[in-house]
Enzyme design. Structure first.
Site, PDB file in Angstrom:
ATOM      1  CG  ASP A   1       8.297 -12.572 -26.170  1.00  0.00           C
ATOM      2  OD1 ASP A   1       8.653 -13.517 -25.432  1.00  0.00           O
ATOM      3  OD2 ASP A   1       8.626 -12.478 -27.367  1.00  0.00           O
TER       4      ASP A   1
ATOM      5  CG  HIS B   1       8.013 -14.338 -20.449  1.00  0.00           C
ATOM      6  ND1 HIS B   1       8.278 -14.125 -21.784  1.00  0.00           N
ATOM      7  CD2 HIS B   1       8.395 -13.194 -19.818  1.00  0.00           C
ATOM      8  CE1 HIS B   1       8.811 -12.920 -21.952  1.00  0.00           C
ATOM      9  NE2 HIS B   1       8.881 -12.331 -20.774  1.00  0.00           N
TER      10      HIS B   1
END
Length: 302
Positions: free
Chosen positions: A215, A211
């Site tokens: 995203d 992450h």
């Protein structure tokens, strides 16, 4: 009195082998330094299973090797991931290294432990070439003869636990890569078709991504495109019969040039046949031209 024997210990202490220490360090580093998240999806595997059976049935005719479902997933990944550069990348502290080629890591279970050989430039390989090279790498890894250089420079990794019946899992990223795809087993699921509930074979896919590098939405888009690519596998039966007929043609019409384009019937058929043998789907227009040629050369076809 007989001598008393020492009770058998309830456990055995063994020093970790060096390769286990290396794996332990890499996995701990991966989980302790990355923001890892796993997304799961599945796709209807009806057509990809049918395609594998067609490839097996026509292996000798078209020169295919033993192409497995895992080969087909590797092939699909190699074609899709270049559209998702943040997953075909390495995260290097304050720098992202984006690859212009697909260096595909293949997780391999060996007697010594987990090894991840790299299939270099996978996007340039036909399905048959990819299958052969993947098997060679896996074989070297399992025999313990693989060169260290073949365990480096990966841009993305695929790991498969489907053969062990695992329906979903959380694969751990191989640093400094930004993602890893887990291939799950095939299960029976239900979907509605024309108002009726029907069962179908569903293959699961589990994507773990970093992450920090990307995203959730971009990662989900990759997984969605991959499933969409794998589900409508090309139906070889549509063009197999046409190739069979055209193989009987002995006298092809000479090539002709119209404007800047060269029209060569024989070259076209050979090109399309090569495309099909590589596992790349034919377009509706290509199939249409093949059928027209079968009609055009019908006088030479028994």
């Amino acid at each position: 009195a007989p001598e008393a024997t020492a009770p058998e210990a309830d456990y055995v202490d063994e020093k970790l082998p060096n390769i286990r220490k290396v794996i332990a360090k890499a996995m701990h580093n991966s989980l302790s330094t990355m923001a890892q998240l796993t997304l799961n999806t599945s796709f209807d595997a009806t057509k990809i299973l049918a395609l594998r059976e067609q490839l097996k049935a026509n292996a000798e005719k078209f020169g295919y090797g033993n192409i497995t479902l895992n080969d087909m997933i590797l092939f699909a990944v190699s074609r899709v991931i270049l559209n998702h550069r943040s997953l075909n990348a390495n995260y290097l502290d304050d720098t992202m290294r984006f690859f212009n080629t697909v260096n595909l890591g293949i997780a391999v279970d060996t007697d010594r432990g987990l090894l991840v050989p790299t299939l270099m430039h996978a996007e340039k390989l036909s399905l048959n070439e990819l299958s052969a090279q993947a098997k060679a790498l896996i074989g070297e890894a399992q025999k313990g003869t693989i060169a260290p250089d073949k365990l480096k420079n990966g841009s993305f990794t695929v790991t498969n636990l489907g053969s062990l019946g695992i329906e979903s899992f959380t694969p751990v990223i191989n640093p400094p890569q930004t993602g890893i795809l887990g291939v799950d087993t095939i299960t029976r699921r239900i979907k509605e078709v024309d108002g009726c509930d029907v069962t179908y074979p569903a293959m699961g896919l589990s994507l773990t991504f970093d992450h920090r590098a990307l995203d959730g939405a971009p990662a989900a888009k990759f997984l969605k495109e991959l499933a969409a690519c794998a589900e409508p596998a090309p139906d070889m039966a549509k063009f197999e019969a046409v190739f069979e007929l055209l193989s009987e043609v002995k006298e092809w019409k000479p090539a002709k040039t119209i404007g800047t384009r060269v029209y060569d019937d024989k070259a076209f058929v050979e090109s399309v046949r090569s495309q099909a043998s590589e596992g790349r789907p034919l377009s509706a227009r290509q199939l249409e031209f093949l059928v027209k040629m079968a009609v055009m050369y019908s006088d030479q076809i028994s």
